[in-house]
Design a protein around this motif. Structure first.
Motif, PDB file in Angstrom:
ATOM      1  N   VAL A 154       0.858  -1.184   0.000  1.00  0.00           N
ATOM      2  CA  VAL A 154       0.000   0.000   0.000  1.00  0.00           C
ATOM      3  C   VAL A 154       0.897   1.239   0.000  1.00  0.00           C
ATOM      4  O   VAL A 154       1.728   1.404   0.892  1.00  0.00           O
ATOM      5  CB  VAL A 154      -0.918   0.031   1.246  1.00  0.00           C
ATOM      6  N   VAL A 155       0.736   2.066  -1.006  1.00  0.00           N
ATOM      7  CA  VAL A 155       1.437   3.349  -1.119  1.00  0.00           C
ATOM      8  C   VAL A 155       0.439   4.360  -1.678  1.00  0.00           C
ATOM      9  O   VAL A 155      -0.577   3.975  -2.250  1.00  0.00           O
ATOM     10  CB  VAL A 155       2.683   3.274  -2.041  1.00  0.00           C
ATOM     11  N   HIS A 156       0.761   5.636  -1.553  1.00  0.00           N
ATOM     12  CA  HIS A 156      -0.134   6.626  -2.150  1.00  0.00           C
ATOM     13  C   HIS A 156       0.152   6.793  -3.638  1.00  0.00           C
ATOM     14  O   HIS A 156      -0.764   6.995  -4.427  1.00  0.00           O
ATOM     15  CB  HIS A 156      -0.039   7.966  -1.424  1.00  0.00           C
ATOM     16  N   GLY A 157       1.417   6.722  -4.009  1.00  0.00           N
ATOM     17  CA  GLY A 157       1.773   6.785  -5.415  1.00  0.00           C
ATOM     18  C   GLY A 157       2.361   8.103  -5.871  1.00  0.00           C
ATOM     19  O   GLY A 157       2.948   8.177  -6.948  1.00  0.00           O
ATOM     20  N   HIS A 158       2.243   9.139  -5.076  1.00  0.00           N
ATOM     21  CA  HIS A 158       2.706  10.463  -5.501  1.00  0.00           C
ATOM     22  C   HIS A 158       4.225  10.563  -5.610  1.00  0.00           C
ATOM     23  O   HIS A 158       4.731  11.478  -6.238  1.00  0.00           O
ATOM     24  CB  HIS A 158       2.178  11.536  -4.551  1.00  0.00           C
ATOM     25  N   ARG A 159       4.946   9.622  -5.042  1.00  0.00           N
ATOM     26  CA  ARG A 159       6.404   9.639  -5.107  1.00  0.00           C
ATOM     27  C   ARG A 159       6.946   8.871  -6.310  1.00  0.00           C
ATOM     28  O   ARG A 159       8.147   8.802  -6.505  1.00  0.00           O
ATOM     29  CB  ARG A 159       6.988   9.050  -3.827  1.00  0.00           C
ATOM     30  N   ILE A 160       6.065   8.281  -7.085  1.00  0.00           N
ATOM     31  CA  ILE A 160       6.450   7.509  -8.264  1.00  0.00           C
ATOM     32  C   ILE A 160       6.097   8.344  -9.485  1.00  0.00           C
ATOM     33  O   ILE A 160       4.926   8.532  -9.799  1.00  0.00           O
ATOM     34  CB  ILE A 160       5.708   6.151  -8.318  1.00  0.00           C
ATOM     35  N   ASN A 161       7.107   8.832 -10.169  1.00  0.00           N
ATOM     36  CA  ASN A 161       6.893   9.726 -11.313  1.00  0.00           C
ATOM     37  C   ASN A 161       7.750   9.309 -12.496  1.00  0.00           C
ATOM     38  O   ASN A 161       8.740   8.595 -12.311  1.00  0.00           O
ATOM     39  CB  ASN A 161       7.215  11.175 -10.902  1.00  0.00           C
ATOM     40  N   PRO A 162       7.386   9.713 -13.691  1.00  0.00           N
ATOM     41  CA  PRO A 162       6.243  10.561 -14.028  1.00  0.00           C
ATOM     42  C   PRO A 162       4.929   9.798 -13.903  1.00  0.00           C
ATOM     43  O   PRO A 162       4.894   8.566 -13.943  1.00  0.00           O
ATOM     44  CB  PRO A 162       6.512  10.960 -15.481  1.00  0.00           C
ATOM     45  N   ALA A 163       3.848  10.542 -13.791  1.00  0.00           N
ATOM     46  CA  ALA A 163       2.530   9.947 -13.593  1.00  0.00           C
ATOM     47  C   ALA A 163       2.154   8.998 -14.724  1.00  0.00           C
ATOM     48  O   ALA A 163       1.486   7.989 -14.489  1.00  0.00           O
ATOM     49  CB  ALA A 163       1.475  11.040 -13.457  1.00  0.00           C
ATOM     50  N   THR A 164       2.589   9.293 -15.931  1.00  0.00           N
ATOM     51  CA  THR A 164       2.242   8.436 -17.071  1.00  0.00           C
ATOM     52  C   THR A 164       2.887   7.063 -16.972  1.00  0.00           C
ATOM     53  O   THR A 164       2.449   6.131 -17.633  1.00  0.00           O
ATOM     54  CB  THR A 164       2.668   9.091 -18.398  1.00  0.00           C
ATOM     55  N   GLN A 165       3.908   6.921 -16.133  1.00  0.00           N
ATOM     56  CA  GLN A 165       4.597   5.633 -15.970  1.00  0.00           C
ATOM     57  C   GLN A 165       4.424   5.048 -14.566  1.00  0.00           C
ATOM     58  O   GLN A 165       5.060   4.068 -14.227  1.00  0.00           O
ATOM     59  CB  GLN A 165       6.087   5.806 -16.273  1.00  0.00           C
ATOM     60  N   ARG A 166       3.571   5.660 -13.756  1.00  0.00           N
ATOM     61  CA  ARG A 166       3.416   5.249 -12.361  1.00  0.00           C
ATOM     62  C   ARG A 166       3.063   3.774 -12.229  1.00  0.00           C
ATOM     63  O   ARG A 166       3.668   3.037 -11.454  1.00  0.00           O
ATOM     64  CB  ARG A 166       2.364   6.119 -11.678  1.00  0.00           C
ATOM     65  N   HIS A 167       2.077   3.345 -12.989  1.00  0.00           N
ATOM     66  CA  HIS A 167       1.618   1.964 -12.885  1.00  0.00           C
ATOM     67  C   HIS A 167       2.763   0.987 -13.201  1.00  0.00           C
ATOM     68  O   HIS A 167       3.024   0.053 -12.442  1.00  0.00           O
ATOM     69  CB  HIS A 167       0.434   1.768 -13.833  1.00  0.00           C
ATOM     70  N   ALA A 168       3.451   1.210 -14.292  1.00  0.00           N
ATOM     71  CA  ALA A 168       4.565   0.331 -14.690  1.00  0.00           C
ATOM     72  C   ALA A 168       5.694   0.387 -13.667  1.00  0.00           C
ATOM     73  O   ALA A 168       6.300  -0.647 -13.339  1.00  0.00           O
ATOM     74  CB  ALA A 168       5.073   0.733 -16.072  1.00  0.00           C
ATOM     75  N   ARG A 169       5.984   1.550 -13.147  1.00  0.00           N
ATOM     76  CA  ARG A 169       7.073   1.684 -12.171  1.00  0.00           C
ATOM     77  C   ARG A 169       6.734   1.017 -10.840  1.00  0.00           C
ATOM     78  O   ARG A 169       7.613   0.482 -10.173  1.00  0.00           O
ATOM     79  CB  ARG A 169       7.443   3.140 -11.987  1.00  0.00           C
ATOM     80  N   LEU A 170       5.480   1.044 -10.456  1.00  0.00           N
ATOM     81  CA  LEU A 170       5.080   0.327  -9.250  1.00  0.00           C
ATOM     82  C   LEU A 170       5.277  -1.176  -9.444  1.00  0.00           C
ATOM     83  O   LEU A 170       5.739  -1.873  -8.545  1.00  0.00           O
ATOM     84  CB  LEU A 170       3.628   0.645  -8.887  1.00  0.00           C
ATOM     85  N   ARG A 171       4.933  -1.667 -10.605  1.00  0.00           N
ATOM     86  CA  ARG A 171       5.170  -3.089 -10.901  1.00  0.00           C
ATOM     87  C   ARG A 171       6.657  -3.429 -10.841  1.00  0.00           C
ATOM     88  O   ARG A 171       7.045  -4.466 -10.328  1.00  0.00           O
ATOM     89  CB  ARG A 171       4.633  -3.436 -12.282  1.00  0.00           C
ATOM     90  N   GLN A 172       7.478  -2.559 -11.378  1.00  0.00           N
ATOM     91  CA  GLN A 172       8.924  -2.786 -11.355  1.00  0.00           C
ATOM     92  C   GLN A 172       9.481  -2.713  -9.938  1.00  0.00           C
ATOM     93  O   GLN A 172      10.371  -3.480  -9.579  1.00  0.00           O
ATOM     94  CB  GLN A 172       9.642  -1.759 -12.234  1.00  0.00           C
ATOM     95  N   ARG A 173       8.974  -1.809  -9.145  1.00  0.00           N
ATOM     96  CA  ARG A 173       9.475  -1.620  -7.781  1.00  0.00           C
ATOM     97  C   ARG A 173       9.106  -2.788  -6.871  1.00  0.00           C
ATOM     98  O   ARG A 173       9.851  -3.112  -5.943  1.00  0.00           O
ATOM     99  CB  ARG A 173       8.923  -0.325  -7.205  1.00  0.00           C
TER     100      ARG A 173
END
Length: 145
Positions: A94-113
């Motif tokens: 569970v994260v808020h997501g605002h620290r993962i940028n850019p927003a257009t890549q947030r979903h993919a970057r969360l998967r990678q992280r």
């Protein structure tokens, strides 16, 4: 042979200080209530705690001392920016997501992280996402407030 126990897990985000009565009714009795940030005040957390089993919440970009009443600052500072929950079906992050940028890549970057977890719940965008295709799942409940 007994049936496997199912869990009711309520996911919400971005209440911004308001817990809508319809939302409260839908999540009442949940085994877990998971709030992915931008809570808006301790009153929302107190109400959520009355509705279900275990409550998990993280800070969002608006969960700051300037956005919360002074008397709630001790509760605010205790909120983490990230939580990991072990569930029968796998680990939930569970994260808020605002620290993962850019927003257009947030979903993919969360998967990678978080490549080894079952699902990542995040908020911030106020846009509903339910991506259960490839793993880990990406789940954004949208704005609930």
């Amino acid at each position: 042979m007994s049936q496997p126990h199912s869990l009711k897990i309520a996911l919400l985000s971005d209440t911004h200080g308001v817990l809508d009565g319809q939302v409260a009714g839908m999540i009442d009795g949940s085994d877990w209530i998971v709030h992915a940030g931008d809570i808006g005040g301790a009153g929302v957390l107190q109400r959520l705690a009355q509705l279900g089993g275990k409550l998990v919440a993280v800070r969002g970009n608006n969960d700051t001392p300037s956005h919360w009443p002074q008397q709630d600052h001790d509760i605010l500072t205790a909120l983490p920016h990230e939580r990991h929950i072990d569930l029968p079906g796998g680990e939930l992050v569970v994260v808020h997501g605002h620290r993962i940028n850019p927003a257009t890549q947030r979903h993919a970057r969360l998967r990678q992280r978080y490549p080894t977890v079952r699902a990542v719940v995040y908020g911030h965008s106020h846009r509903l996402v339910q991506d259960t295709g490839e793993g880990p799942w990406g789940l954004n409940p949208g704005a609930a407030g």
